[in-house]
Design a protein around this motif. Sequence first.
Motif, PDB file in Angstrom:
ATOM      1  N   ASP A  38      54.644  48.689  32.166  1.00 18.84           N
ATOM      2  CA  ASP A  38      54.025  48.800  33.489  1.00 18.84           C
ATOM      3  C   ASP A  38      52.602  49.353  33.472  1.00 18.84           C
ATOM      4  O   ASP A  38      52.039  49.622  34.528  1.00 18.84           O
ATOM      5  CB  ASP A  38      54.895  49.608  34.455  1.00 18.84           C
ATOM      6  N   ASP A  39      51.988  49.532  32.300  1.00 18.74           N
ATOM      7  CA  ASP A  39      50.565  49.867  32.260  1.00 18.74           C
ATOM      8  C   ASP A  39      49.765  48.653  32.716  1.00 18.74           C
ATOM      9  O   ASP A  39      50.205  47.510  32.548  1.00 18.74           O
ATOM     10  CB  ASP A  39      50.140  50.265  30.847  1.00 18.74           C
ATOM     11  N   GLN A  40      48.593  48.902  33.272  1.00 16.98           N
ATOM     12  CA  GLN A  40      47.795  47.815  33.821  1.00 16.98           C
ATOM     13  C   GLN A  40      46.351  47.905  33.367  1.00 16.98           C
ATOM     14  O   GLN A  40      45.818  48.988  33.147  1.00 16.98           O
ATOM     15  CB  GLN A  40      47.831  47.845  35.348  1.00 16.98           C
ATOM     16  N   LEU A  41      45.754  46.737  33.281  1.00 18.76           N
ATOM     17  CA  LEU A  41      44.338  46.586  33.009  1.00 18.76           C
ATOM     18  C   LEU A  41      43.788  45.718  34.134  1.00 18.76           C
ATOM     19  O   LEU A  41      44.362  44.671  34.430  1.00 18.76           O
ATOM     20  CB  LEU A  41      44.153  45.899  31.655  1.00 18.76           C
ATOM     21  N   THR A  42      42.724  46.142  34.793  1.00 21.09           N
ATOM     22  CA  THR A  42      42.188  45.368  35.912  1.00 21.09           C
ATOM     23  C   THR A  42      40.758  44.937  35.618  1.00 21.09           C
ATOM     24  O   THR A  42      40.001  45.654  34.959  1.00 21.09           O
ATOM     25  CB  THR A  42      42.194  46.171  37.222  1.00 21.09           C
ATOM     26  N   VAL A  43      40.415  43.757  36.114  1.00 25.00           N
ATOM     27  CA  VAL A  43      39.046  43.264  36.098  1.00 25.00           C
ATOM     28  C   VAL A  43      38.583  43.294  37.539  1.00 25.00           C
ATOM     29  O   VAL A  43      39.208  42.700  38.419  1.00 25.00           O
ATOM     30  CB  VAL A  43      38.951  41.841  35.512  1.00 25.00           C
ATOM     31  N   GLN A  44      37.478  44.010  37.779  1.00 30.82           N
ATOM     32  CA  GLN A  44      36.979  44.206  39.133  1.00 30.82           C
ATOM     33  C   GLN A  44      35.537  43.723  39.235  1.00 30.82           C
ATOM     34  O   GLN A  44      34.802  43.731  38.241  1.00 30.82           O
ATOM     35  CB  GLN A  44      37.014  45.692  39.493  1.00 30.82           C
ATOM     36  N   SER A  45      35.163  43.323  40.433  1.00 31.29           N
ATOM     37  CA  SER A  45      33.756  43.038  40.681  1.00 31.29           C
ATOM     38  C   SER A  45      33.013  44.370  40.717  1.00 31.29           C
ATOM     39  O   SER A  45      33.631  45.439  40.769  1.00 31.29           O
ATOM     40  CB  SER A  45      33.590  42.289  41.999  1.00 31.29           C
ATOM     41  N   MET A  46      31.698  44.324  40.715  1.00 30.79           N
ATOM     42  CA  MET A  46      30.931  45.569  40.724  1.00 30.79           C
ATOM     43  C   MET A  46      31.091  46.337  42.034  1.00 30.79           C
ATOM     44  O   MET A  46      30.844  47.524  42.088  1.00 30.79           O
ATOM     45  CB  MET A  46      29.449  45.283  40.449  1.00 30.79           C
ATOM     46  N   SER A  47      31.570  45.666  43.069  1.00 26.41           N
ATOM     47  CA  SER A  47      31.820  46.360  44.337  1.00 26.41           C
ATOM     48  C   SER A  47      33.190  47.040  44.363  1.00 26.41           C
ATOM     49  O   SER A  47      33.518  47.736  45.312  1.00 26.41           O
ATOM     50  CB  SER A  47      31.708  45.375  45.497  1.00 26.41           C
ATOM     51  N   GLY A  48      34.012  46.827  43.322  1.00 23.13           N
ATOM     52  CA  GLY A  48      35.311  47.482  43.235  1.00 23.13           C
ATOM     53  C   GLY A  48      36.482  46.614  43.641  1.00 23.13           C
ATOM     54  O   GLY A  48      37.627  47.058  43.593  1.00 23.13           O
ATOM     55  N   GLU A  49      36.242  45.369  44.021  1.00 19.22           N
ATOM     56  CA  GLU A  49      37.328  44.459  44.406  1.00 19.22           C
ATOM     57  C   GLU A  49      38.084  44.009  43.160  1.00 19.22           C
ATOM     58  O   GLU A  49      37.493  43.532  42.193  1.00 19.22           O
ATOM     59  CB  GLU A  49      36.738  43.243  45.122  1.00 19.22           C
ATOM     60  N   VAL A  50      39.406  44.173  43.165  1.00 19.10           N
ATOM     61  CA  VAL A  50      40.231  43.760  42.029  1.00 19.10           C
ATOM     62  C   VAL A  50      40.362  42.243  42.033  1.00 19.10           C
ATOM     63  O   VAL A  50      40.830  41.643  43.001  1.00 19.10           O
ATOM     64  CB  VAL A  50      41.628  44.425  42.081  1.00 19.10           C
ATOM     65  N   LEU A  51      39.925  41.629  40.931  1.00 15.54           N
ATOM     66  CA  LEU A  51      39.974  40.173  40.810  1.00 15.54           C
ATOM     67  C   LEU A  51      41.195  39.716  40.023  1.00 15.54           C
ATOM     68  O   LEU A  51      41.843  38.742  40.369  1.00 15.54           O
ATOM     69  CB  LEU A  51      38.701  39.657  40.134  1.00 15.54           C
ATOM     70  N   VAL A  52      41.504  40.435  38.949  1.00 14.71           N
ATOM     71  CA  VAL A  52      42.637  40.093  38.082  1.00 14.71           C
ATOM     72  C   VAL A  52      43.297  41.380  37.626  1.00 14.71           C
ATOM     73  O   VAL A  52      42.622  42.360  37.314  1.00 14.71           O
ATOM     74  CB  VAL A  52      42.173  39.274  36.859  1.00 14.71           C
ATOM     75  N   ARG A  53      44.620  41.344  37.566  1.00 15.96           N
ATOM     76  CA  ARG A  53      45.403  42.472  37.079  1.00 15.96           C
ATOM     77  C   ARG A  53      46.278  41.969  35.936  1.00 15.96           C
ATOM     78  O   ARG A  53      47.000  40.991  36.080  1.00 15.96           O
ATOM     79  CB  ARG A  53      46.258  43.023  38.210  1.00 15.96           C
ATOM     80  N   LEU A  54      46.188  42.651  34.788  1.00 11.68           N
ATOM     81  CA  LEU A  54      47.011  42.313  33.627  1.00 11.68           C
ATOM     82  C   LEU A  54      47.998  43.457  33.466  1.00 11.68           C
ATOM     83  O   LEU A  54      47.600  44.593  33.237  1.00 11.68           O
ATOM     84  CB  LEU A  54      46.126  42.161  32.388  1.00 11.68           C
ATOM     85  N   ARG A  55      49.291  43.168  33.613  1.00 10.49           N
ATOM     86  CA  ARG A  55      50.333  44.206  33.584  1.00 10.49           C
ATOM     87  C   ARG A  55      51.225  43.986  32.377  1.00 10.49           C
ATOM     88  O   ARG A  55      51.635  42.864  32.082  1.00 10.49           O
ATOM     89  CB  ARG A  55      51.162  44.149  34.855  1.00 10.49           C
ATOM     90  N   GLN A  56      51.530  45.062  31.665  1.00 13.15           N
ATOM     91  CA  GLN A  56      52.402  44.990  30.497  1.00 13.15           C
ATOM     92  C   GLN A  56      53.847  45.044  30.962  1.00 13.15           C
ATOM     93  O   GLN A  56      54.279  45.998  31.593  1.00 13.15           O
ATOM     94  CB  GLN A  56      52.098  46.138  29.536  1.00 13.15           C
ATOM     95  N   LEU A  57      54.607  43.980  30.648  1.00 10.77           N
ATOM     96  CA  LEU A  57      55.995  43.882  31.079  1.00 10.77           C
ATOM     97  C   LEU A  57      56.964  44.516  30.098  1.00 10.77           C
ATOM     98  O   LEU A  57      58.038  44.970  30.479  1.00 10.77           O
ATOM     99  CB  LEU A  57      56.375  42.421  31.293  1.00 10.77           C
ATOM    100  N   SER A  58      56.621  44.506  28.818  1.00 12.44           N
ATOM    101  CA  SER A  58      57.490  45.097  27.804  1.00 12.44           C
ATOM    102  C   SER A  58      56.617  45.654  26.694  1.00 12.44           C
ATOM    103  O   SER A  58      55.432  45.374  26.619  1.00 12.44           O
ATOM    104  CB  SER A  58      58.463  44.053  27.244  1.00 12.44           C
ATOM    105  N   TYR A  59      57.231  46.435  25.829  1.00 14.64           N
ATOM    106  CA  TYR A  59      56.502  47.004  24.703  1.00 14.64           C
ATOM    107  C   TYR A  59      57.332  46.813  23.455  1.00 14.64           C
ATOM    108  O   TYR A  59      58.427  46.277  23.496  1.00 14.64           O
ATOM    109  CB  TYR A  59      56.165  48.476  24.943  1.00 14.64           C
ATOM    110  N   GLY A  60      56.805  47.222  22.349  1.00 14.58           N
ATOM    111  CA  GLY A  60      57.504  47.055  21.092  1.00 14.58           C
ATOM    112  C   GLY A  60      56.757  46.091  20.197  1.00 14.58           C
ATOM    113  O   GLY A  60      55.538  45.920  20.313  1.00 14.58           O
ATOM    114  N   LEU A  61      57.483  45.436  19.327  1.00 16.09           N
ATOM    115  CA  LEU A  61      56.853  44.519  18.382  1.00 16.09           C
ATOM    116  C   LEU A  61      56.306  43.261  19.047  1.00 16.09           C
ATOM    117  O   LEU A  61      55.331  42.696  18.587  1.00 16.09           O
ATOM    118  CB  LEU A  61      57.851  44.117  17.292  1.00 16.09           C
TER     119      LEU A  61
END
Length: 185
Positions: A38-61
């Motif tokens: 459930d950790d997330q990485l977001t790509v935002q415009s310079m104004s702070g608007e979230v354009l894309v969210r990449l969420r980790q669904l599982s961990y491990g190998l």
Amino acid sequence: MEKYYLRHHRSQDDGINIVFDQNFQAVYLVAGRLGKKDDQLTVQSMSGEVLVRLRQLSYGLIPRFEISSPTETVASLNFHLGYFGDLIFVHQLNWMISGNFLTNHYVTYHLTKRLLSVKPELRPDGLYNQLTVLESNDDLPIHIAIAALLDLWSLKTNKINLALQRPFVPLNSYYNNFFEESNRG
């Protein structure tokens, strides 16, 4: 053809990364972290608007990730265990990413059409991933999110590889020390 620059994660201390265009003007922000479920990485415009969210669904190998826009899930991807040729398939978008992820040299394809190529570039203020978009499209924030993910993954994998390496001892020096000790006694 447009070029963008994403600073290597190992070159920054805080969790925020700025993406620059070819004139080195800031165009996007990449923020967040990955490594746990459930950790997330977001790509935002310079104004702070979230354009894309990449969420980790599982961990491990074999971690899995979900890519979403503010309104819908766009794609998913996961790493494959045991295949060292570095090949990732981005589901729902039918993209294939191929290359060497440890050195950040790879290309993204849709069928036979090249969409993006990534390679490292040393600039006066640090090491960057140069993202060359071959055809202008609306998927640039998705490409940036995947490039940031692969940069983080290469950093983690390189740390593991460095930890597993043993110091190099030339074979000749081992035998020379062995024979010197046996000749003394």
